[in-house]
Motif scaffolding. Sequence first.
Motif, mmCIF file in Angstrom:
data_model
loop_
_atom_site.group_PDB
_atom_site.id
_atom_site.type_symbol
_atom_site.label_atom_id
_atom_site.label_comp_id
_atom_site.label_asym_id
_atom_site.label_seq_id
_atom_site.Cartn_x
_atom_site.Cartn_y
_atom_site.Cartn_z
ATOM 1 N N ALA A 103 60.560 44.327 -14.955
ATOM 2 C CA ALA A 103 60.355 44.171 -16.460
ATOM 3 C C ALA A 103 61.570 43.696 -17.186
ATOM 4 O O ALA A 103 62.595 43.970 -16.775
ATOM 5 N N LEU A 104 61.266 43.280 -18.404
ATOM 6 C CA LEU A 104 62.468 42.732 -18.923
ATOM 7 C C LEU A 104 62.674 43.699 -20.442
ATOM 8 O O LEU A 104 61.625 44.258 -20.750
ATOM 9 N N ASP A 105 63.823 43.550 -20.858
ATOM 10 C CA ASP A 105 64.060 44.039 -22.258
ATOM 11 C C ASP A 105 64.217 42.800 -22.938
ATOM 12 O O ASP A 105 65.120 42.498 -23.271
ATOM 13 N N SER A 106 63.016 42.362 -23.118
ATOM 14 C CA SER A 106 63.094 40.843 -23.896
ATOM 15 C C SER A 106 63.249 41.247 -25.470
ATOM 16 O O SER A 106 62.631 41.794 -26.267
ATOM 17 N N GLU A 107 64.319 40.456 -25.751
ATOM 18 C CA GLU A 107 64.778 40.529 -27.447
ATOM 19 C C GLU A 107 64.674 39.212 -28.200
ATOM 20 O O GLU A 107 64.419 39.285 -29.431
ATOM 21 N N GLY A 108 64.956 38.031 -27.565
ATOM 22 C CA GLY A 108 64.953 36.868 -28.453
ATOM 23 C C GLY A 108 63.839 36.071 -28.000
ATOM 24 O O GLY A 108 63.541 35.982 -26.878
ATOM 25 N N LEU A 109 63.590 35.186 -28.914
ATOM 26 C CA LEU A 109 62.352 33.997 -28.534
ATOM 27 C C LEU A 109 62.617 32.680 -29.385
ATOM 28 O O LEU A 109 62.883 32.882 -30.465
ATOM 29 N N VAL A 110 62.561 31.710 -28.611
ATOM 30 C CA VAL A 110 62.450 30.170 -28.830
ATOM 31 C C VAL A 110 61.276 29.600 -28.463
ATOM 32 O O VAL A 110 61.027 29.579 -27.307
ATOM 33 N N VAL A 111 60.340 28.904 -29.407
ATOM 34 C CA VAL A 111 59.495 27.943 -28.595
ATOM 35 C C VAL A 111 60.015 26.641 -28.680
ATOM 36 O O VAL A 111 60.392 25.941 -29.746
ATOM 37 N N ASP A 112 60.607 26.062 -27.501
ATOM 38 C CA ASP A 112 61.036 24.816 -27.398
ATOM 39 C C ASP A 112 60.104 23.591 -27.864
ATOM 40 O O ASP A 112 59.103 23.781 -27.935
ATOM 41 N N ARG A 113 60.633 22.545 -27.860
ATOM 42 C CA ARG A 113 60.112 21.352 -28.321
ATOM 43 C C ARG A 113 58.800 20.714 -27.418
ATOM 44 O O ARG A 113 57.787 20.340 -28.180
ATOM 45 N N ASP A 114 59.158 21.305 -26.258
ATOM 46 C CA ASP A 114 57.872 20.978 -25.065
ATOM 47 C C ASP A 114 56.843 22.131 -25.200
ATOM 48 O O ASP A 114 55.928 21.845 -24.247
#
Length: 344
Positions: A103-114
């Motif tokens: 598992a991750l400690d997921s914190e940041g998110l970007v939806v890239d152009r693709d």
Amino acid sequence: MRLRTVLATVTASLAAATCLSAAGPANAGQSNACSPSVSIDRFSDALDKTTYEGTFVGNFSALAVDRDGSLAAVSDRSALFSLDRETLAPRAVVPLADESGAALDSEGLVVDRDGTRLISSETEPSVRRYSRDGKILDRLPVPDELLVAPAGRAVSNGTFEGLTLLPGGRTLLASMEYALNGDSAGLVRFQTWQRTRTAGGHFELGAQYAYRTDTGLGVPEVQATPDGRLLVLERGFTSGVGNTVRLYLADPRRATDTSGVENLTDPTGQDGVRLIKKTLLADIAACPSLGATAKQPQPNPLLDNIEGMTITGRTNARLKVLLVSDDNQNAVQTTRFYSLRVRI
């Protein structure tokens, strides 16, 4: 909980929140201004303590607008949600993991152009590219000093929190939450990457900048504005008092590249180092409460552990900004969405 039930709950809650933000005894005839630059339209607790397809809906640490106009939301418990932009109702959820399946400690998110997802985890820390169905496609390099000690100088649970793509799509920026060991308290580093021209659009390490937080606060999120500046959230918590959450406008365009500076020692900017300039837009505690209630002491019952932020549009020279709180799956915290209008 079935989607039909969630939709009904969300619709009712949003309607109530909209009504509270527009009228009612508590704020009749008053402005929804938090400051001269920021106003709040509404809030919603509709997703608080709900589940979707067996997954807890909450622990939200980041938001992004997807290519189809829906919302993507990542939780720090390794789940990536798709939410309806109007009702907030979950449409899908995808589990996330590292290369070993952990598992991750997921914190940041970007939806890239693709349409792929760039997601930061503060465990190592790391930034990985995922497909829409959660498959790892790439992993970005991270400077050694930003790794969690003893591998580097970062403090545990204080690394990559914010993640944003600057206008033009060639520069990715991640914000550390707290200062490195050896740097002055309150001086946090913002790391960038530059997109290469190779197939797949990989990123290589770019410049690094220094940002000074208010005393006792960290940086849970950053978002690039259309002109290349940054909206920066600063946040802290005091037991028995509650949360402090402030929204700043920051300009990294004339800041010094600090990637070669071993120790940042002067909180006002040492010789040869120009910090990122910042201007306070609003202290969220100054917003009208809109009838919100808090489950623990807060300076304003509207406040909670606000951690995610995305820009959803623009009207009349103001940005539409959506915030979300991370309830930590805790009975005394709330998953709350906030709709703001921000003039920059």
